[in-house]
Write a protein that holds these residues in place. Structure first.
Motif, mmCIF file in Angstrom:
data_model
loop_
_atom_site.group_PDB
_atom_site.id
_atom_site.type_symbol
_atom_site.label_atom_id
_atom_site.label_comp_id
_atom_site.label_asym_id
_atom_site.label_seq_id
_atom_site.Cartn_x
_atom_site.Cartn_y
_atom_site.Cartn_z
ATOM 1 N N LEU A 179 0.835 -1.205 0.000
ATOM 2 C CA LEU A 179 0.000 0.000 0.000
ATOM 3 C C LEU A 179 0.871 1.257 0.000
ATOM 4 N N ILE A 180 1.869 1.256 0.865
ATOM 5 C CA ILE A 180 2.755 2.415 0.957
ATOM 6 C C ILE A 180 3.501 2.616 -0.355
ATOM 7 N N HIS A 181 3.984 1.521 -0.922
ATOM 8 C CA HIS A 181 4.725 1.604 -2.189
ATOM 9 C C HIS A 181 3.849 2.172 -3.302
ATOM 10 N N ASP A 182 2.583 1.753 -3.341
ATOM 11 C CA ASP A 182 1.694 2.156 -4.428
ATOM 12 C C ASP A 182 1.187 3.592 -4.280
ATOM 13 N N THR A 191 5.491 11.495 6.819
ATOM 14 C CA THR A 191 5.618 11.973 5.439
ATOM 15 C C THR A 191 4.629 11.295 4.491
ATOM 16 N N LEU A 192 3.753 10.441 5.013
ATOM 17 C CA LEU A 192 2.752 9.784 4.178
ATOM 18 C C LEU A 192 1.602 10.735 3.871
ATOM 19 N N PRO A 193 0.989 10.619 2.700
ATOM 20 C CA PRO A 193 -0.185 11.448 2.399
ATOM 21 C C PRO A 193 -1.339 11.122 3.332
ATOM 22 N N ASP A 194 -2.188 12.109 3.584
ATOM 23 C CA ASP A 194 -3.264 11.951 4.565
ATOM 24 C C ASP A 194 -4.179 10.771 4.264
ATOM 25 N N LEU A 251 -4.328 3.159 6.230
ATOM 26 C CA LEU A 251 -3.516 2.274 7.064
ATOM 27 C C LEU A 251 -4.108 2.144 8.461
ATOM 28 N N TRP A 252 -4.579 3.263 8.999
ATOM 29 C CA TRP A 252 -5.166 3.283 10.332
ATOM 30 C C TRP A 252 -6.392 2.360 10.401
ATOM 31 N N GLU A 253 -7.274 2.475 9.409
ATOM 32 C CA GLU A 253 -8.471 1.637 9.388
ATOM 33 C C GLU A 253 -8.102 0.161 9.232
ATOM 34 N N PHE A 254 -7.067 -0.107 8.439
ATOM 35 C CA PHE A 254 -6.645 -1.490 8.204
ATOM 36 C C PHE A 254 -6.097 -2.128 9.476
ATOM 37 N N VAL A 255 -5.198 -1.425 10.167
ATOM 38 C CA VAL A 255 -4.588 -2.020 11.367
ATOM 39 C C VAL A 255 -5.600 -2.139 12.500
ATOM 40 N N LEU A 256 -6.555 -1.203 12.591
ATOM 41 C CA LEU A 256 -7.588 -1.312 13.616
ATOM 42 C C LEU A 256 -8.463 -2.535 13.374
ATOM 43 N N GLU A 257 -8.797 -2.777 12.107
ATOM 44 C CA GLU A 257 -9.596 -3.942 11.780
ATOM 45 C C GLU A 257 -8.853 -5.227 12.115
ATOM 46 N N LYS A 258 -7.549 -5.268 11.825
ATOM 47 C CA LYS A 258 -6.753 -6.457 12.117
ATOM 48 C C LYS A 258 -6.583 -6.659 13.626
#
Length: 220
Positions: A175-178, A201-204, A210-217
């Motif tokens: 995801l970060i790479h893309d 430095t990641l875009p908002d 990423l936040w939603e993904f890790v919370l779900e996991k």
């Protein structure tokens, strides 16, 4: 995260104690040291950048051998007859790692100034904000950090990412790479099995995803 460089000027003043024995080979002297953070124009930054500055003097100072100063200009005042090299340790705001540098106390001149460059690795948000308020660093980056900090707890995001399984972690890296931008800092070391990313430095939109993904996991 890219290293953050901060310059400091260590100012030393010394003179023979007027009450000292003028015939002594090594007369007693009064001396003081101050630490001045400086900007690119070598102007003094009086803002609070460090939680404390610690001076480790010669062991002969006994109970005064370690002195901690928590306010600018981090000044110590002492007296003695001998020259020596001390260790000066800088503790930045937040939980960024300390940096220690040597400083030579000598009596060749009554006044002398030495400039040093401190390189902080993985600086934390409090320190970065203090630098921004002092006019040091890239304003755009600091504004971006402040904006993200209000919506996402980046330290918690980093902690949750570290707890992901291998497949989920690979998904995050992809995801970060893309979706990273030109200003995004990443470092891939496949030989060492390491991947570094500066979350600030990641875009908002990517941070939110990423936040939603890790919370779900974390719930599963």
């Amino acid at each position: 995260m890219p290293d953050i460089k901060v310059k400091v000027k260590i100012v030393t003043n010394q003179s023979i104690n007027p009450d000292a024995d003028s015939t002594a080979e090594f007369p007693m002297r009064n001396w003081n040291i101050e630490v001045h953070p400086i900007d690119d124009k070598k102007e003094t930054i009086s803002s609070q950048l460090f939680e404390k500055v610690t001076f480790d003097l010669h062991p002969s100072f006994e109970k005064r051998a370690k002195q901690v100063k928590k306010e600018f200009p981090y000044r110590i005042e002492e007296e003695g007859w001998g020259e020596f090299e001390m260790l000066v340790t800088f503790t930045p705001l937040g939980k960024s790692p300390d940096i220690s540098i040597p400083h030579d106390l000598n009596f060749a001149k009554n006044h002398y100034e030495v400039e040093k460059e401190l390189v902080f690795k993985n600086p934390k948000a409090d320190f970065l904000r203090a630098l921004e308020e002092a006019g040091v660093g890239k304003k755009g980056d600091a504004k971006k950090r402040s904006r993200k900090e209000k919506t996402v707890d980046l330290e918690k995001l980093a902690d949750l990412m570290m707890k992901l399984g291998e497949d989920d972690l690979l998904h995050v890296i992809q995801l970060i790479h893309d979706k990273k931008e030109s200003t995004t800092y990443t470092k891939n070391s496949p030989d060492q099995g390491e991947y570094e990313v500066d979350l600030y430095t990641l875009p908002d939109g990517l941070v939110k995803e990423l936040w939603e993904f890790v919370l779900e996991k974390a719930k599963s």
